[in-house]
Design a protein around this motif. Structure first.
Motif, mmCIF file in Angstrom:
data_model
loop_
_atom_site.group_PDB
_atom_site.id
_atom_site.type_symbol
_atom_site.label_atom_id
_atom_site.label_comp_id
_atom_site.label_asym_id
_atom_site.label_seq_id
_atom_site.Cartn_x
_atom_site.Cartn_y
_atom_site.Cartn_z
ATOM 1 N N ARG A 1 -75.078 35.107 -30.135
ATOM 2 C CA ARG A 1 -76.187 35.418 -31.054
ATOM 3 C C ARG A 1 -77.154 36.455 -30.490
ATOM 4 O O ARG A 1 -78.200 36.703 -31.079
ATOM 5 C CB ARG A 1 -76.939 34.138 -31.433
ATOM 6 N N ALA A 2 -76.801 37.102 -29.395
ATOM 7 C CA ALA A 2 -77.696 38.074 -28.757
ATOM 8 C C ALA A 2 -77.983 39.272 -29.660
ATOM 9 O O ALA A 2 -77.103 39.753 -30.375
ATOM 10 C CB ALA A 2 -77.091 38.547 -27.440
ATOM 11 N N ASP A 3 -79.231 39.744 -29.584
ATOM 12 C CA ASP A 3 -79.587 41.005 -30.243
ATOM 13 C C ASP A 3 -79.049 42.179 -29.439
ATOM 14 O O ASP A 3 -78.582 43.172 -30.002
ATOM 15 C CB ASP A 3 -81.114 41.131 -30.360
ATOM 16 N N VAL A 4 -79.156 42.056 -28.120
ATOM 17 C CA VAL A 4 -78.728 43.129 -27.208
ATOM 18 C C VAL A 4 -77.897 42.515 -26.094
ATOM 19 O O VAL A 4 -78.264 41.482 -25.531
ATOM 20 C CB VAL A 4 -79.944 43.872 -26.602
ATOM 21 N N VAL A 5 -76.775 43.165 -25.782
ATOM 22 C CA VAL A 5 -75.951 42.765 -24.651
ATOM 23 C C VAL A 5 -76.136 43.799 -23.548
ATOM 24 O O VAL A 5 -75.893 44.988 -23.760
ATOM 25 C CB VAL A 5 -74.466 42.652 -25.036
ATOM 26 N N LEU A 6 -76.596 43.358 -22.395
ATOM 27 C CA LEU A 6 -76.752 44.237 -21.239
ATOM 28 C C LEU A 6 -75.531 44.067 -20.339
ATOM 29 O O LEU A 6 -75.280 42.974 -19.823
ATOM 30 C CB LEU A 6 -78.027 43.901 -20.472
ATOM 31 N N MET A 7 -74.779 45.153 -20.163
ATOM 32 C CA MET A 7 -73.596 45.117 -19.311
ATOM 33 C C MET A 7 -73.860 45.941 -18.062
ATOM 34 O O MET A 7 -74.273 47.105 -18.154
ATOM 35 C CB MET A 7 -72.373 45.651 -20.060
ATOM 36 N N LEU A 8 -73.629 45.337 -16.898
ATOM 37 C CA LEU A 8 -73.868 45.986 -15.613
ATOM 38 C C LEU A 8 -72.552 46.052 -14.856
ATOM 39 O O LEU A 8 -71.965 45.014 -14.537
ATOM 40 C CB LEU A 8 -74.896 45.192 -14.818
ATOM 41 N N GLY B 1 -76.297 45.291 -30.329
ATOM 42 C CA GLY B 1 -76.057 46.560 -29.662
ATOM 43 C C GLY B 1 -75.877 46.342 -28.169
ATOM 44 O O GLY B 1 -76.399 45.370 -27.614
ATOM 45 N N ILE B 2 -75.124 47.242 -27.544
ATOM 46 C CA ILE B 2 -74.833 47.119 -26.113
ATOM 47 C C ILE B 2 -75.572 48.194 -25.324
ATOM 48 O O ILE B 2 -75.540 49.373 -25.688
ATOM 49 C CB ILE B 2 -73.325 47.239 -25.852
ATOM 50 N N ILE C 1 -83.345 48.449 -23.845
ATOM 51 C CA ILE C 1 -83.119 47.214 -24.593
ATOM 52 C C ILE C 1 -84.017 47.161 -25.822
ATOM 53 O O ILE C 1 -83.571 46.846 -26.928
ATOM 54 C CB ILE C 1 -83.361 45.991 -23.684
ATOM 55 N N ARG C 2 -85.288 47.477 -25.621
ATOM 56 C CA ARG C 2 -86.212 47.461 -26.766
ATOM 57 C C ARG C 2 -85.797 48.503 -27.803
ATOM 58 O O ARG C 2 -85.878 48.262 -29.024
ATOM 59 C CB ARG C 2 -87.648 47.715 -26.293
ATOM 60 N N GLY C 3 -85.361 49.661 -27.336
ATOM 61 C CA GLY C 3 -84.942 50.711 -28.265
ATOM 62 C C GLY C 3 -83.725 50.307 -29.084
ATOM 63 O O GLY C 3 -83.679 50.508 -30.301
#
Length: 208
Positions: free
Chosen positions: A37-44, A69-70, A108-110
């Motif tokens: 359910r994430a709004d943003v996925v941060l991939m590192l 969005g990723i 992320i905010r963008g």
């Protein structure tokens, strides 16, 4: 509140990112069981590999958030990977050497606001890809990026100018029956309600 899923190739890096982001106003880091359910996925990741691409595909398939969005932080990425990744929801790329938590937070905010930031090289790849699709795939089939056929674009442009069927037929040297068939075919194929809706669709898609 922006919900974030963090996926890191290095667990220590992932834990550090979660610790920093969870302290930011308006951001919440989701536990793994709630990633869908994430709004943003941060991939590192150090570099984008086949495994990275498979993970992106899995993220897109599992997501229950249509606006997901990723944001990708990586050391390298090739053109083919970038083109595929956009289809999985990639919206921002930050090179590892340029990455700082202020920049990641801003990205992320963008993305949550519907924006994206891509390095110039990736922007160039995507522009070239869009051009190639238009030139080599759509144009030979008489289609435009909006999904409208070339002659449908001509007709809907004249509809937008207020011309009726007879006037459009005269303008384009078609029969009135042909113009009616073009309009009805376009409305039916795209699931539109009427001629006004067709004009609105063309305006929203950037055709007019």
């Amino acid at each position: 509140m922006i919900s974030i899923a963090i996926l890191a190739s290095d667990p220590v890096t992932g834990e550090g990112a979660a610790s920093c982001l969870s302290r930011q106003r308006g951001l919440t880091v989701l536990p793994q069981q709630e990633h869908a359910r994430a709004d943003v996925v941060l991939m590192l990741t150090v570099d984008v590999t086949d495994e990275t691409m498979l993970l992106m595909a899995a993220v897109a398939a599992r997501s229950v958030n249509p606006g997901m969005g990723i944001v990708l932080v990586t050391g390298s990425m090739c053109e083919a990977q970038a083109v595929r990744a956009v289809g999985f929801g990639l919206r921002s790329v930050i090179w590892r050497q340029d990455a700082g938590f202020d920049g990641i937070t801003k990205a992320i905010r963008g993305v949550a606001d519907g924006c994206g930031v891509l390095p110039a090289s990736i922007q160039g790849w995507l522009i070239n890809h869009i051009g190639a699709v238009h030139r080599d795939v759509l144009a030979p089939m008489g289609l435009t990026p909006s999904g409208l056929e070339a002659r449908e674009v001509e007709v809907v442009r004249l509809l937008a100018e207020g011309l009726d069927t007879t006037e459009i037929a005269q303008k384009l040297n078609y029969s009135e029956r042909t113009i009616k068939n073009i309009i009805s075919g376009m409305i039916s194929r795209l699931g539109l309600r009427n001629r006004v809706h067709a004009v609105a669709f063309a305006l929203r898609s950037g055709t007019l």
